[in-house]
Design a protein around this motif. Structure first.
Motif, PDB file in Angstrom:
ATOM      1  N   ARG A  76       0.818  -1.211   0.000  1.00 35.88           N
ATOM      2  CA  ARG A  76       0.000   0.000   0.000  1.00 35.88           C
ATOM      3  C   ARG A  76       0.856   1.266   0.000  1.00 35.88           C
ATOM      4  O   ARG A  76       0.545   2.245  -0.694  1.00 35.88           O
ATOM      5  N   GLN A  77       1.940   1.246   0.781  1.00 36.44           N
ATOM      6  CA  GLN A  77       2.830   2.413   0.797  1.00 36.44           C
ATOM      7  C   GLN A  77       3.398   2.674  -0.602  1.00 36.44           C
ATOM      8  O   GLN A  77       3.456   3.814  -1.065  1.00 36.44           O
ATOM      9  N   ILE A  78       3.806   1.592  -1.260  1.00 36.35           N
ATOM     10  CA  ILE A  78       4.392   1.751  -2.597  1.00 36.35           C
ATOM     11  C   ILE A  78       3.318   2.211  -3.578  1.00 36.35           C
ATOM     12  O   ILE A  78       3.547   3.098  -4.411  1.00 36.35           O
ATOM     13  N   LEU A  79       2.128   1.624  -3.452  1.00 37.10           N
ATOM     14  CA  LEU A  79       1.025   2.012  -4.337  1.00 37.10           C
ATOM     15  C   LEU A  79       0.753   3.513  -4.231  1.00 37.10           C
ATOM     16  O   LEU A  79       0.656   4.210  -5.252  1.00 37.10           O
ATOM     17  N   ASP A  80       0.636   3.998  -2.992  1.00 34.27           N
ATOM     18  CA  ASP A  80       0.359   5.424  -2.800  1.00 34.27           C
ATOM     19  C   ASP A  80       1.466   6.293  -3.414  1.00 34.27           C
ATOM     20  O   ASP A  80       1.198   7.384  -3.915  1.00 34.27           O
ATOM     21  N   GLU A  81       2.693   5.769  -3.362  1.00 30.44           N
ATOM     22  CA  GLU A  81       3.817   6.506  -3.953  1.00 30.44           C
ATOM     23  C   GLU A  81       3.745   6.576  -5.472  1.00 30.44           C
ATOM     24  O   GLU A  81       4.051   7.601  -6.072  1.00 30.44           O
ATOM     25  N   ILE A  82       3.366   5.452  -6.104  1.00 23.87           N
ATOM     26  CA  ILE A  82       3.464   5.410  -7.568  1.00 23.87           C
ATOM     27  C   ILE A  82       2.203   5.903  -8.284  1.00 23.87           C
ATOM     28  O   ILE A  82       2.272   6.263  -9.465  1.00 23.87           O
ATOM     29  N   LEU A  83       1.061   5.931  -7.597  1.00 22.54           N
ATOM     30  CA  LEU A  83      -0.186   6.308  -8.281  1.00 22.54           C
ATOM     31  C   LEU A  83      -0.074   7.644  -9.035  1.00 22.54           C
ATOM     32  O   LEU A  83      -0.505   7.731 -10.199  1.00 22.54           O
ATOM     33  N   PRO A  84       0.486   8.697  -8.418  1.00 19.72           N
ATOM     34  CA  PRO A  84       0.570   9.984  -9.137  1.00 19.72           C
ATOM     35  C   PRO A  84       1.354   9.873 -10.449  1.00 19.72           C
ATOM     36  O   PRO A  84       0.988  10.495 -11.444  1.00 19.72           O
ATOM     37  N   ARG A  85       2.405   9.051 -10.437  1.00 23.79           N
ATOM     38  CA  ARG A  85       3.221   8.882 -11.644  1.00 23.79           C
ATOM     39  C   ARG A  85       2.425   8.335 -12.812  1.00 23.79           C
ATOM     40  O   ARG A  85       2.784   8.516 -13.972  1.00 23.79           O
ATOM     41  N   PHE A  86       1.362   7.598 -12.499  1.00 23.66           N
ATOM     42  CA  PHE A  86       0.551   6.994 -13.556  1.00 23.66           C
ATOM     43  C   PHE A  86      -0.785   7.702 -13.731  1.00 23.66           C
ATOM     44  O   PHE A  86      -1.712   7.159 -14.331  1.00 23.66           O
ATOM     45  N   GLY A  87      -0.886   8.887 -13.186  1.00 19.89           N
ATOM     46  CA  GLY A  87      -2.104   9.683 -13.360  1.00 19.89           C
ATOM     47  C   GLY A  87      -3.298   9.127 -12.606  1.00 19.89           C
ATOM     48  O   GLY A  87      -4.446   9.367 -12.974  1.00 19.89           O
ATOM     49  N   LEU A  88      -3.027   8.365 -11.541  1.00 19.27           N
ATOM     50  CA  LEU A  88      -4.121   7.727 -10.807  1.00 19.27           C
ATOM     51  C   LEU A  88      -4.260   8.272  -9.388  1.00 19.27           C
ATOM     52  O   LEU A  88      -4.797   7.612  -8.501  1.00 19.27           O
ATOM     53  N   ASP A  89      -3.788   9.488  -9.161  1.00 20.23           N
ATOM     54  CA  ASP A  89      -3.846  10.010  -7.794  1.00 20.23           C
ATOM     55  C   ASP A  89      -5.267  10.308  -7.343  1.00 20.23           C
ATOM     56  O   ASP A  89      -5.501  10.543  -6.154  1.00 20.23           O
ATOM     57  N   ALA A  90      -6.244  10.269  -8.257  1.00 21.33           N
ATOM     58  CA  ALA A  90      -7.632  10.531  -7.853  1.00 21.33           C
ATOM     59  C   ALA A  90      -8.310   9.299  -7.242  1.00 21.33           C
ATOM     60  O   ALA A  90      -9.435   9.393  -6.753  1.00 21.33           O
ATOM     61  N   LEU A  91      -7.650   8.170  -7.243  1.00 25.43           N
ATOM     62  CA  LEU A  91      -8.281   6.967  -6.662  1.00 25.43           C
ATOM     63  C   LEU A  91      -8.627   7.197  -5.195  1.00 25.43           C
ATOM     64  O   LEU A  91      -7.800   7.697  -4.430  1.00 25.43           O
ATOM     65  N   ASP A  92      -9.846   6.826  -4.813  1.00 22.26           N
ATOM     66  CA  ASP A  92     -10.233   7.018  -3.417  1.00 22.26           C
ATOM     67  C   ASP A  92      -9.793   5.812  -2.578  1.00 22.26           C
ATOM     68  O   ASP A  92      -9.219   4.854  -3.089  1.00 22.26           O
ATOM     69  N   GLU A  93     -10.081   5.909  -1.287  1.00 20.49           N
ATOM     70  CA  GLU A  93      -9.611   4.895  -0.346  1.00 20.49           C
ATOM     71  C   GLU A  93     -10.110   3.499  -0.721  1.00 20.49           C
ATOM     72  O   GLU A  93      -9.342   2.527  -0.721  1.00 20.49           O
TER      73      GLU A  93
END
Lengths: 239, 239
Positions: A76-93
Protein backbone atom coordinates in the motif's frame (compact mmCIF):
# COMPACT_ATOMS: atom_id res chain seq x y z
CA UNK A 1 24.12 -32.30 -8.59
CA UNK A 2 22.91 -35.26 -6.59
CA UNK A 3 21.16 -37.88 -8.69
CA UNK A 4 17.46 -36.90 -8.78
CA UNK A 5 16.33 -40.34 -7.63
CA UNK A 6 18.51 -40.23 -4.51
CA UNK A 7 17.28 -36.69 -3.88
CA UNK A 8 13.65 -37.73 -3.99
CA UNK A 9 14.45 -40.40 -1.41
CA UNK A 10 16.12 -38.02 1.02
CA UNK A 11 13.79 -35.02 0.77
CA UNK A 12 10.61 -34.87 2.86
CA UNK A 13 9.50 -31.28 2.48
CA UNK A 14 9.32 -29.09 -0.61
CA UNK A 15 9.22 -25.44 0.41
CA UNK A 16 8.19 -23.06 -2.36
CA UNK A 17 8.95 -19.46 -2.94
CA UNK A 18 5.62 -18.07 -4.15
CA UNK A 19 5.80 -14.68 -5.94
CA UNK A 20 7.21 -15.39 -9.38
CA UNK A 21 7.90 -19.06 -8.69
CA UNK A 22 4.34 -20.34 -8.20
CA UNK A 23 2.22 -17.35 -9.18
CA UNK A 24 2.54 -14.87 -12.02
CA UNK A 25 2.50 -11.55 -10.17
CA UNK A 26 3.37 -9.46 -13.21
CA UNK A 27 0.69 -10.90 -15.50
CA UNK A 28 -1.89 -10.79 -12.73
CA UNK A 29 -1.28 -7.15 -11.79
CA UNK A 30 -1.36 -6.25 -15.50
CA UNK A 31 -4.69 -8.10 -15.86
CA UNK A 32 -6.24 -6.27 -12.89
CA UNK A 33 -4.97 -2.89 -13.97
CA UNK A 34 -6.11 -3.26 -17.58
CA UNK A 35 -9.60 -4.15 -16.40
CA UNK A 36 -9.81 -1.16 -14.05
CA UNK A 37 -7.73 1.52 -15.76
CA UNK A 38 -7.19 0.64 -19.43
CA UNK A 39 -5.51 3.97 -20.14
CA UNK A 40 -2.52 3.18 -17.94
CA UNK A 41 0.70 1.44 -19.06
CA UNK A 42 -0.04 -1.69 -17.04
CA UNK A 43 3.33 -3.30 -17.72
CA UNK A 44 5.21 -0.31 -16.37
CA UNK A 45 2.81 -0.03 -13.44
CA UNK A 46 3.29 -3.67 -12.40
CA UNK A 47 7.06 -3.32 -12.66
CA UNK A 48 7.11 -0.09 -10.64
CA UNK A 49 4.94 -1.58 -7.90
CA UNK A 50 7.11 -4.65 -7.53
CA UNK A 51 10.33 -2.65 -7.79
CA UNK A 52 9.42 -0.83 -4.61
CA UNK A 53 8.94 -4.06 -2.72
CA UNK A 54 12.58 -5.10 -2.20
CA UNK A 55 13.72 -1.76 -0.76
CA UNK A 56 10.60 -1.51 1.46
CA UNK A 57 11.15 -4.99 2.81
CA UNK A 58 14.83 -4.33 3.48
CA UNK A 59 13.87 -1.20 5.38
CA UNK A 60 11.48 -3.20 7.56
CA UNK A 61 13.91 -6.10 7.98
CA UNK A 62 16.68 -3.78 9.13
CA UNK A 63 14.55 -2.19 11.85
CA UNK A 64 15.16 -3.46 15.34
CA UNK A 65 12.30 -4.36 17.63
CA UNK A 66 9.20 -6.44 17.54
CA UNK A 67 7.37 -4.34 14.94
CA UNK A 68 6.03 -6.50 12.16
CA UNK A 69 4.71 -4.98 8.98
CA UNK A 70 2.20 -6.84 6.83
CA UNK A 71 3.03 -7.16 3.16
CA UNK A 72 -0.31 -5.49 2.49
CA UNK A 73 1.00 -2.38 4.21
CA UNK A 74 4.24 -2.42 2.23
CA UNK A 75 2.30 -2.83 -1.01
CA UNK A 76 0.00 0.00 0.00
CA UNK A 77 2.83 2.41 0.80
CA UNK A 78 4.39 1.75 -2.60
CA UNK A 79 1.03 2.01 -4.34
CA UNK A 80 0.36 5.42 -2.80
CA UNK A 81 3.82 6.51 -3.95
CA UNK A 82 3.46 5.41 -7.57
CA UNK A 83 -0.19 6.31 -8.28
CA UNK A 84 0.57 9.98 -9.14
CA UNK A 85 3.22 8.88 -11.64
CA UNK A 86 0.55 6.99 -13.56
CA UNK A 87 -2.10 9.68 -13.36
CA UNK A 88 -4.12 7.73 -10.81
CA UNK A 89 -3.85 10.01 -7.79
CA UNK A 90 -7.63 10.53 -7.85
CA UNK A 91 -8.28 6.97 -6.66
CA UNK A 92 -10.23 7.02 -3.42
CA UNK A 93 -9.61 4.89 -0.35
CA UNK A 94 -11.93 2.06 -1.40
CA UNK A 95 -10.37 1.88 -4.86
CA UNK A 96 -6.86 1.85 -3.40
CA UNK A 97 -7.80 -0.89 -0.95
CA UNK A 98 -9.30 -2.98 -3.73
CA UNK A 99 -6.31 -2.52 -6.03
CA UNK A 100 -3.90 -3.31 -3.19
CA UNK A 101 -5.67 -6.62 -2.64
CA UNK A 102 -4.72 -7.60 -6.21
CA UNK A 103 -1.71 -9.27 -4.55
CA UNK A 104 -4.16 -11.70 -2.91
CA UNK A 105 -5.60 -12.49 -6.34
CA UNK A 106 -2.47 -13.50 -8.22
CA UNK A 107 -2.94 -16.29 -10.75
CA UNK A 108 -0.77 -19.40 -10.62
CA UNK A 109 1.41 -20.30 -13.59
CA UNK A 110 -0.51 -22.93 -15.62
CA UNK A 111 1.73 -25.78 -14.38
CA UNK A 112 1.60 -24.86 -10.68
CA UNK A 113 -1.66 -26.45 -9.50
CA UNK A 114 -1.34 -29.78 -11.38
CA UNK A 115 2.31 -30.10 -10.34
CA UNK A 116 1.57 -29.40 -6.67
CA UNK A 117 -1.20 -31.97 -6.73
CA UNK A 118 1.32 -34.56 -7.94
CA UNK A 119 4.10 -33.46 -5.62
CA UNK A 120 1.94 -33.51 -2.50
CA UNK A 121 1.28 -37.22 -3.01
CA UNK A 122 4.91 -37.81 -2.18
CA UNK A 123 6.17 -34.77 -0.26
CA UNK A 124 4.91 -32.24 2.22
CA UNK A 125 4.43 -29.11 0.12
CA UNK A 126 4.48 -25.74 1.83
CA UNK A 127 5.01 -22.10 1.02
CA UNK A 128 8.14 -20.33 2.23
CA UNK A 129 7.44 -16.75 1.33
CA UNK A 130 7.92 -13.23 2.59
CA UNK A 131 4.21 -12.75 1.99
CA UNK A 132 2.17 -13.05 5.16
CA UNK A 133 -0.04 -15.97 6.14
CA UNK A 134 -3.30 -14.15 5.46
CA UNK A 135 -2.32 -13.06 1.96
CA UNK A 136 -0.97 -16.51 1.08
CA UNK A 137 -4.12 -18.18 2.41
CA UNK A 138 -6.41 -15.93 0.38
CA UNK A 139 -4.26 -16.50 -2.70
CA UNK A 140 -4.23 -20.28 -2.27
CA UNK A 141 -7.98 -20.44 -1.72
CA UNK A 142 -8.75 -18.44 -4.84
CA UNK A 143 -6.15 -20.12 -7.05
CA UNK A 144 -6.68 -23.67 -5.77
CA UNK A 145 -3.06 -24.09 -4.63
CA UNK A 146 -3.17 -27.28 -2.55
CA UNK A 147 -0.60 -26.43 0.14
CA UNK A 148 -0.23 -28.80 3.05
CA UNK A 149 0.84 -25.86 5.14
CA UNK A 150 1.45 -22.13 4.75
CA UNK A 151 4.77 -20.99 6.16
CA UNK A 152 5.89 -17.45 5.80
CA UNK A 153 8.10 -14.75 7.17
CA UNK A 154 5.60 -13.92 9.91
CA UNK A 155 5.89 -17.41 11.39
CA UNK A 156 9.62 -16.86 11.88
CA UNK A 157 9.58 -13.10 12.49
CA UNK A 158 12.26 -12.75 9.83
CA UNK A 159 12.29 -12.16 6.10
CA UNK A 160 14.14 -14.22 3.51
CA UNK A 161 17.09 -14.35 2.96
CA UNK A 162 17.49 -14.38 6.77
CA UNK A 163 18.73 -17.87 7.74
CA UNK A 164 16.03 -18.06 10.45
CA UNK A 165 13.43 -18.60 7.75
CA UNK A 166 15.20 -21.56 6.10
CA UNK A 167 16.29 -23.30 9.28
CA UNK A 168 12.86 -22.54 10.73
CA UNK A 169 11.18 -24.52 7.96
CA UNK A 170 13.24 -27.59 8.88
CA UNK A 171 12.53 -27.10 12.57
CA UNK A 172 8.77 -26.86 12.01
CA UNK A 173 8.78 -30.34 10.50
CA UNK A 174 11.43 -31.71 12.88
CA UNK A 175 13.72 -32.74 10.04
CA UNK A 176 17.29 -31.87 9.12
CA UNK A 177 17.84 -28.97 6.69
CA UNK A 178 18.96 -31.47 4.01
CA UNK A 179 15.49 -33.04 4.11
CA UNK A 180 13.97 -29.74 2.96
CA UNK A 181 14.27 -28.53 -0.62
CA UNK A 182 13.64 -24.90 -1.49
CA UNK A 183 12.03 -24.45 -4.89
CA UNK A 184 12.49 -20.95 -6.29
CA UNK A 185 13.08 -18.93 -9.43
CA UNK A 186 15.56 -16.62 -7.71
CA UNK A 187 19.22 -17.23 -7.04
CA UNK A 188 19.51 -15.06 -3.91
CA UNK A 189 16.84 -17.20 -2.26
CA UNK A 190 18.36 -20.53 -3.33
CA UNK A 191 21.86 -19.44 -2.33
CA UNK A 192 20.69 -18.45 1.15
CA UNK A 193 18.82 -21.75 1.53
CA UNK A 194 21.87 -23.76 0.46
CA UNK A 195 24.04 -21.89 2.95
CA UNK A 196 21.66 -23.22 5.63
CA UNK A 197 22.02 -26.80 4.39
CA UNK A 198 18.77 -27.04 2.44
CA UNK A 199 18.50 -28.72 -0.95
CA UNK A 200 17.66 -26.38 -3.80
CA UNK A 201 15.72 -26.56 -7.06
CA UNK A 202 15.82 -23.68 -9.53
CA UNK A 203 12.70 -23.19 -11.65
CA UNK A 204 12.85 -21.16 -14.84
CA UNK A 205 10.20 -18.45 -15.01
CA UNK A 206 11.18 -16.50 -18.13
CA UNK A 207 7.99 -14.41 -18.03
CA UNK A 208 8.20 -13.40 -14.38
CA UNK A 209 8.84 -9.75 -15.18
CA UNK A 210 6.59 -9.64 -18.24
CA UNK A 211 6.99 -10.62 -21.87
CA UNK A 212 9.49 -7.87 -22.71
CA UNK A 213 11.75 -8.08 -19.66
CA UNK A 214 14.51 -10.56 -19.02
CA UNK A 215 14.19 -12.93 -16.09
CA UNK A 216 16.89 -14.61 -14.09
CA UNK A 217 18.94 -17.23 -15.88
CA UNK A 218 20.93 -19.61 -13.76
CA UNK A 219 23.44 -22.32 -14.49
CA UNK A 220 22.96 -25.89 -13.42
CA UNK A 221 25.95 -26.30 -11.19
CA UNK A 222 24.86 -24.75 -7.90
CA UNK A 223 21.44 -26.31 -7.41
CA UNK A 224 20.47 -29.90 -6.81
CA UNK A 225 17.83 -29.63 -9.52
CA UNK A 226 17.07 -27.33 -12.42
CA UNK A 227 13.53 -27.49 -13.81
CA UNK A 228 11.88 -25.67 -16.67
CA UNK A 229 8.61 -25.58 -14.71
CA UNK A 230 6.93 -27.33 -11.77
CA UNK A 231 5.67 -30.26 -13.87
CA UNK A 232 9.27 -30.82 -14.93
CA UNK A 233 10.23 -30.72 -11.24
CA UNK A 234 7.57 -33.36 -10.48
CA UNK A 235 8.94 -35.53 -13.29
CA UNK A 236 12.49 -35.17 -12.01
CA UNK A 237 11.43 -36.04 -8.46
CA UNK A 238 9.44 -39.05 -9.64
CA UNK A 239 6.18 -37.64 -8.29
CA UNK B 1 -27.57 -16.04 20.50
CA UNK B 2 -27.34 -14.09 17.27
CA UNK B 3 -29.56 -15.47 14.53
CA UNK B 4 -27.50 -18.10 12.63
CA UNK B 5 -28.17 -16.48 9.27
CA UNK B 6 -26.86 -13.09 10.40
CA UNK B 7 -23.87 -14.85 11.94
CA UNK B 8 -22.99 -16.58 8.69
CA UNK B 9 -23.05 -13.18 6.98
CA UNK B 10 -20.72 -11.53 9.46
CA UNK B 11 -18.17 -14.32 9.98
CA UNK B 12 -15.25 -14.74 7.55
CA UNK B 13 -12.99 -17.17 9.35
CA UNK B 14 -13.82 -20.37 11.21
CA UNK B 15 -10.95 -21.25 13.55
CA UNK B 16 -11.09 -24.79 14.91
CA UNK B 17 -9.75 -26.29 18.05
CA UNK B 18 -8.37 -29.64 16.89
CA UNK B 19 -7.75 -32.21 19.65
CA UNK B 20 -11.15 -33.52 20.66
CA UNK B 21 -13.08 -31.08 18.47
CA UNK B 22 -11.96 -32.25 15.02
CA UNK B 23 -10.02 -35.42 15.77
CA UNK B 24 -10.72 -38.27 18.17
CA UNK B 25 -7.49 -38.40 20.19
CA UNK B 26 -8.80 -40.93 22.70
CA UNK B 27 -10.08 -43.46 20.19
CA UNK B 28 -6.97 -43.06 18.03
CA UNK B 29 -4.49 -43.59 20.86
CA UNK B 30 -6.52 -46.60 21.99
CA UNK B 31 -6.42 -47.98 18.43
CA UNK B 32 -2.64 -47.58 18.16
CA UNK B 33 -1.99 -49.04 21.58
CA UNK B 34 -4.23 -52.07 21.09
CA UNK B 35 -2.44 -52.88 17.83
CA UNK B 36 1.01 -52.62 19.42
CA UNK B 37 0.48 -53.75 23.01
CA UNK B 38 -2.82 -55.64 23.33
CA UNK B 39 -2.11 -56.59 26.95
CA UNK B 40 -2.29 -52.97 28.14
CA UNK B 41 -5.45 -51.17 29.34
CA UNK B 42 -5.54 -48.86 26.32
CA UNK B 43 -8.37 -46.70 27.67
CA UNK B 44 -6.50 -45.95 30.87
CA UNK B 45 -3.27 -45.40 28.94
CA UNK B 46 -4.85 -42.86 26.58
CA UNK B 47 -6.42 -41.02 29.51
CA UNK B 48 -3.18 -40.95 31.47
CA UNK B 49 -1.21 -39.66 28.50
CA UNK B 50 -3.64 -36.83 27.83
CA UNK B 51 -4.05 -36.03 31.53
CA UNK B 52 -0.37 -35.07 31.67
CA UNK B 53 -0.73 -32.66 28.79
CA UNK B 54 -2.50 -29.78 30.52
CA UNK B 55 -0.07 -29.52 33.44
CA UNK B 56 2.96 -29.86 31.11
CA UNK B 57 1.68 -27.13 28.86
CA UNK B 58 0.94 -24.82 31.79
CA UNK B 59 4.49 -25.39 33.01
CA UNK B 60 5.86 -24.37 29.62
CA UNK B 61 3.45 -21.46 29.23
CA UNK B 62 4.44 -20.04 32.61
CA UNK B 63 8.14 -20.04 31.81
CA UNK B 64 9.61 -16.72 30.80
CA UNK B 65 11.91 -16.35 27.83
CA UNK B 66 11.96 -17.33 24.22
CA UNK B 67 12.12 -21.10 24.78
CA UNK B 68 9.49 -22.88 22.78
CA UNK B 69 8.70 -26.51 23.40
CA UNK B 70 7.19 -28.68 20.68
CA UNK B 71 4.10 -30.63 21.59
CA UNK B 72 6.03 -33.73 20.53
CA UNK B 73 8.46 -33.09 23.36
CA UNK B 74 5.68 -32.61 25.90
CA UNK B 75 4.01 -35.81 24.75
CA UNK B 76 7.32 -37.62 24.96
CA UNK B 77 8.07 -36.47 28.51
CA UNK B 78 4.65 -37.66 29.65
CA UNK B 79 5.03 -40.92 27.74
CA UNK B 80 8.34 -41.68 29.43
CA UNK B 81 6.70 -40.97 32.79
CA UNK B 82 3.69 -43.23 32.31
CA UNK B 83 5.26 -46.21 30.50
CA UNK B 84 6.44 -47.92 33.72
CA UNK B 85 2.93 -47.69 35.20
CA UNK B 86 1.65 -49.75 32.28
CA UNK B 87 4.46 -52.30 32.28
CA UNK B 88 5.98 -50.84 29.12
CA UNK B 89 9.29 -49.54 30.46
CA UNK B 90 11.16 -51.97 28.18
CA UNK B 91 10.20 -49.99 25.04
CA UNK B 92 13.33 -48.87 23.24
CA UNK B 93 13.98 -45.46 21.72
CA UNK B 94 12.60 -46.33 18.27
CA UNK B 95 9.42 -47.79 19.76
CA UNK B 96 8.94 -44.73 21.96
CA UNK B 97 9.46 -42.39 19.03
CA UNK B 98 6.96 -44.33 16.95
CA UNK B 99 4.35 -44.40 19.70
CA UNK B 100 4.85 -40.71 20.41
CA UNK B 101 4.08 -39.93 16.78
CA UNK B 102 0.62 -41.47 17.29
CA UNK B 103 -0.47 -37.88 17.99
CA UNK B 104 0.33 -37.10 14.33
CA UNK B 105 -1.92 -40.00 13.28
CA UNK B 106 -5.14 -39.08 15.05
CA UNK B 107 -8.32 -39.94 13.14
CA UNK B 108 -10.93 -37.29 12.48
CA UNK B 109 -14.45 -37.74 13.81
CA UNK B 110 -16.57 -39.13 10.94
CA UNK B 111 -18.29 -35.78 10.31
CA UNK B 112 -15.12 -33.64 10.30
CA UNK B 113 -13.83 -34.04 6.74
CA UNK B 114 -17.18 -33.75 4.91
CA UNK B 115 -18.20 -30.80 7.09
CA UNK B 116 -14.91 -28.94 6.52
CA UNK B 117 -15.26 -29.49 2.79
CA UNK B 118 -18.66 -27.80 2.91
CA UNK B 119 -17.60 -25.03 5.28
CA UNK B 120 -14.54 -24.07 3.26
CA UNK B 121 -16.74 -23.23 0.28
CA UNK B 122 -18.04 -20.32 2.28
CA UNK B 123 -15.49 -19.52 4.99
CA UNK B 124 -11.76 -19.59 5.51
CA UNK B 125 -11.23 -22.66 7.68
CA UNK B 126 -8.12 -22.87 9.82
CA UNK B 127 -6.83 -24.67 12.86
CA UNK B 128 -6.30 -22.76 16.11
CA UNK B 129 -4.57 -25.32 18.26
CA UNK B 130 -1.86 -25.64 20.86
CA UNK B 131 -0.42 -28.41 18.70
CA UNK B 132 2.49 -27.23 16.59
CA UNK B 133 2.43 -26.57 12.85
CA UNK B 134 4.40 -29.71 11.95
CA UNK B 135 2.16 -32.04 13.92
CA UNK B 136 -1.02 -30.42 12.59
CA UNK B 137 0.29 -30.60 9.01
CA UNK B 138 1.15 -34.29 9.28
CA UNK B 139 -2.24 -34.98 10.86
CA UNK B 140 -4.14 -33.06 8.17
CA UNK B 141 -2.24 -34.76 5.36
CA UNK B 142 -2.94 -38.24 6.68
CA UNK B 143 -6.56 -37.57 7.67
CA UNK B 144 -7.49 -35.47 4.63
CA UNK B 145 -8.47 -32.43 6.68
CA UNK B 146 -8.79 -29.67 4.05
CA UNK B 147 -7.54 -26.67 6.04
CA UNK B 148 -7.02 -23.42 4.20
CA UNK B 149 -4.33 -22.60 6.69
CA UNK B 150 -2.72 -24.09 9.78
CA UNK B 151 -2.50 -21.67 12.69
CA UNK B 152 -1.19 -22.78 16.00
CA UNK B 153 0.38 -21.68 19.24
CA UNK B 154 3.83 -21.56 17.65
CA UNK B 155 2.74 -18.87 15.19
CA UNK B 156 1.80 -16.63 18.11
CA UNK B 157 4.40 -17.81 20.62
CA UNK B 158 1.61 -18.28 23.14
CA UNK B 159 -0.67 -21.12 24.13
CA UNK B 160 -4.45 -21.00 24.38
CA UNK B 161 -6.17 -19.62 26.42
CA UNK B 162 -3.69 -16.72 26.11
CA UNK B 163 -5.55 -13.84 24.38
CA UNK B 164 -2.60 -13.43 21.97
CA UNK B 165 -3.71 -16.59 20.17
CA UNK B 166 -7.30 -15.47 19.57
CA UNK B 167 -6.54 -11.88 18.66
CA UNK B 168 -3.64 -13.16 16.57
CA UNK B 169 -5.99 -15.23 14.42
CA UNK B 170 -8.00 -12.10 13.58
CA UNK B 171 -4.84 -10.12 12.87
CA UNK B 172 -3.49 -12.80 10.50
CA UNK B 173 -6.54 -12.35 8.30
CA UNK B 174 -6.80 -8.60 8.83
CA UNK B 175 -10.35 -8.83 10.13
CA UNK B 176 -12.02 -7.79 13.36
CA UNK B 177 -12.29 -10.40 16.15
CA UNK B 178 -16.07 -10.57 15.58
CA UNK B 179 -15.42 -11.83 12.05
CA UNK B 180 -13.68 -14.91 13.47
CA UNK B 181 -15.61 -17.76 15.06
CA UNK B 182 -13.86 -20.27 17.30
CA UNK B 183 -15.29 -23.78 17.00
CA UNK B 184 -14.46 -25.97 19.98
CA UNK B 185 -15.73 -28.68 22.28
CA UNK B 186 -14.26 -27.02 25.37
CA UNK B 187 -15.70 -24.20 27.41
CA UNK B 188 -12.40 -22.76 28.65
CA UNK B 189 -11.33 -22.21 25.04
CA UNK B 190 -14.63 -20.69 23.93
CA UNK B 191 -14.82 -18.44 26.98
CA UNK B 192 -11.32 -17.08 26.33
CA UNK B 193 -12.15 -16.50 22.66
CA UNK B 194 -15.35 -14.65 23.54
CA UNK B 195 -13.48 -12.44 25.99
CA UNK B 196 -11.35 -11.37 23.00
CA UNK B 197 -14.42 -10.51 20.93
CA UNK B 198 -14.55 -13.65 18.77
CA UNK B 199 -17.75 -15.46 17.94
CA UNK B 200 -18.04 -18.95 19.41
CA UNK B 201 -19.59 -22.28 18.43
CA UNK B 202 -19.70 -25.17 20.88
CA UNK B 203 -19.57 -28.66 19.37
CA UNK B 204 -20.70 -31.67 21.38
CA UNK B 205 -18.12 -34.45 21.47
CA UNK B 206 -19.60 -36.88 23.98
CA UNK B 207 -16.98 -39.54 23.20
CA UNK B 208 -13.93 -37.30 23.50
CA UNK B 209 -12.66 -39.03 26.62
CA UNK B 210 -13.78 -42.51 25.58
CA UNK B 211 -17.04 -44.42 25.73
CA UNK B 212 -17.11 -44.74 29.53
CA UNK B 213 -16.08 -41.21 30.50
CA UNK B 214 -18.22 -38.11 30.59
CA UNK B 215 -17.40 -35.25 28.26
CA UNK B 216 -18.14 -31.58 28.67
CA UNK B 217 -21.76 -30.53 28.52
CA UNK B 218 -22.52 -26.90 27.91
CA UNK B 219 -25.65 -24.82 27.86
CA UNK B 220 -26.74 -22.82 24.88
CA UNK B 221 -26.70 -19.36 26.39
CA UNK B 222 -23.03 -18.36 26.20
CA UNK B 223 -22.14 -19.33 22.64
CA UNK B 224 -23.38 -17.94 19.37
CA UNK B 225 -23.98 -21.47 18.14
CA UNK B 226 -24.34 -24.93 19.64
CA UNK B 227 -23.91 -27.86 17.27
CA UNK B 228 -24.15 -31.59 17.82
CA UNK B 229 -21.34 -32.15 15.31
CA UNK B 230 -19.59 -30.30 12.48
CA UNK B 231 -22.18 -31.26 9.86
CA UNK B 232 -24.79 -29.69 12.13
CA UNK B 233 -22.56 -26.61 12.31
CA UNK B 234 -22.40 -26.49 8.50
CA UNK B 235 -26.20 -26.75 8.36
CA UNK B 236 -26.62 -23.96 10.90
CA UNK B 237 -24.19 -21.70 9.02
CA UNK B 238 -25.89 -22.41 5.70
CA UNK B 239 -22.75 -23.94 4.20
Amino acid sequence: MTHPHALAQSVEVLAFDVFGTVVDWHGSIVRELRALHPQVDADAFASAWRAGYGPSMQRVASQAGPAWVRVDELHRQILDEILPRFGLDALDEAQRRHLNRAWHRLDPWPDSVPALQRLKQRFTVCTLSNGDIGLLTHMAKRAGLPWDCILSADVFRAYKPDPAVYTGAARVFDVSPAEVMLVAAHGYDLDAARACGLRTAFVERPLEFGPGASAEVRGHERDDLHACDLLDLADKLGA
